[in-house]
Design an enzyme around this catalytic site. Sequence first.
Site, PDB file in Angstrom:
ATOM      1  N   LYS A 124       0.901  -1.166   0.147  1.00  0.00           N
ATOM      2  CA  LYS A 124      -0.118  -0.078  -0.125  1.00  0.00           C
ATOM      3  C   LYS A 124       0.839   1.259   0.002  1.00  0.00           C
ATOM      4  O   LYS A 124       0.601   2.231  -0.847  1.00  0.00           O
ATOM      5  CB  LYS A 124      -0.767  -0.064   1.395  1.00  0.00           C
ATOM      6  CG  LYS A 124      -2.126  -1.079   1.051  1.00  0.00           C
ATOM      7  CD  LYS A 124      -2.922  -1.220   2.265  1.00  0.00           C
ATOM      8  CE  LYS A 124      -3.925  -2.199   1.950  1.00  0.00           C
ATOM      9  NZ  LYS A 124      -4.522  -2.745   3.428  1.00  0.00           N
ATOM     10  N   GLN A 164      -5.003  -1.223   9.592  1.00  0.00           N
ATOM     11  CA  GLN A 164      -4.882  -2.565   9.034  1.00  0.00           C
ATOM     12  C   GLN A 164      -5.371  -3.660   9.950  1.00  0.00           C
ATOM     13  O   GLN A 164      -5.107  -3.750  10.972  1.00  0.00           O
ATOM     14  CB  GLN A 164      -3.412  -3.031   8.811  1.00  0.00           C
ATOM     15  CG  GLN A 164      -3.325  -4.452   8.107  1.00  0.00           C
ATOM     16  CD  GLN A 164      -3.789  -4.287   6.762  1.00  0.00           C
ATOM     17  OE1 GLN A 164      -3.604  -3.639   5.986  1.00  0.00           O
ATOM     18  NE2 GLN A 164      -4.662  -5.426   6.217  1.00  0.00           N
ATOM     19  N   ASP A 168     -11.460   3.101   4.165  1.00  0.00           N
ATOM     20  CA  ASP A 168     -11.822   1.610   4.065  1.00  0.00           C
ATOM     21  C   ASP A 168     -13.397   1.541   4.044  1.00  0.00           C
ATOM     22  O   ASP A 168     -13.907   0.351   3.712  1.00  0.00           O
ATOM     23  CB  ASP A 168     -11.499   0.739   5.460  1.00  0.00           C
ATOM     24  CG  ASP A 168     -10.096  -0.151   5.019  1.00  0.00           C
ATOM     25  OD1 ASP A 168     -10.008  -0.562   3.918  1.00  0.00           O
ATOM     26  OD2 ASP A 168      -9.597  -0.174   6.385  1.00  0.00           O
TER      27      ASP A 168
END
Length: 299
Positions: free
Chosen positions: A55, A99, A122
Amino acid sequence: MSEDKIIDGKAFAAGLRERIGREAARLKAEHGLVPGLAVVLVGENPASQVYVRNKARQTAEAGMRSFEHKLPPETSQDELLNLVEKLNNDPAVNGILVQLPLPDQIAEQAVIDAIDPAKDVDGFHVINVGRLSTGTTGASAPLVPCTPLGCIMLLKNRLGSLSGLNAVVIGRSNIVGKPMAQLLIKESCTVTVAHSRTRDLPAVARAADILVAAVGRPGMIKADWIKPGATVIDVGINRVEGEGGKSRIVGDVDTQAAMAVAGAITPVPGGVGPMTIACLLANTLTAACRQAGIEPPVL
Ligand code: NAD
């Protein structure tokens, strides 16, 4: 095996990242704005470490700023919430991703709830989930979870309009199954969400013009579960033992056999997987534009 049946997510994601890079350069030139993405990793989960590294690299390659925060496995919930608050208040940070999974001492929901919905790239915050389900558009349109967003892009690119098609989503997680179903409803599909308690799953799957598998069981979906000509999106990422004791990644669909029946299918790897990070970059760009009061580009 017919090559034109394969939906090449890797190539599509590369094109999408290129478009994002061009838009990021334009934002910088015209508005002096460089979108920033903060990725927070708690602990040393090896798969998470790989995701976070990828990422960060792809964020920088697209001309955006990447902020990595690596915290030790014993980090307390309060320490993590303090960091999230700092990132919420940092104007250089337009997107925040914590995460998952998190270590046991931290409640995931508390962390998701703490992220500013405008920076929730997200798309897991209840505000974004609610806006997705109510179909909110315009300035308060939701940030949409990256994996289902990638799936819908691949579907629209392949099929054009999805209106009126029967879609079956196998899996009802908050990360994939449920937002996938919402996005398909938005595209005017007739949607069935199947899961571990569904009766006669093969028959349910066989009704699908679009079959999305997000289960986490290697090769569970067999060729005779697929309606001839259907479009199959395989979200599954399963590590199995391959030849010579080496592990390899397979999806939820028995791809080789399914290929003979399906009209089109995403391979694993190289299908949905690469779309997830590309969509994370797209969400970061969108979030940065909205925070600056600029109309986000259509990617
Ligand atoms: P999850 O474990 O949260 O959900 C799995 C779902 O599958 C559940 O809703 C469950 O009801 C259903 N299910 C389980 N067994 C079933 C069965 N026998 N029959 C029918 N349904 C069954 O998983 P998730 O987070 O939604 O992920 C699903 C898969 O997608 C995993 O393999 C995961 O690794 C993969 N994934 C891939 C990406 C990507 O970037 N490509 C992103 C997220 C998840």
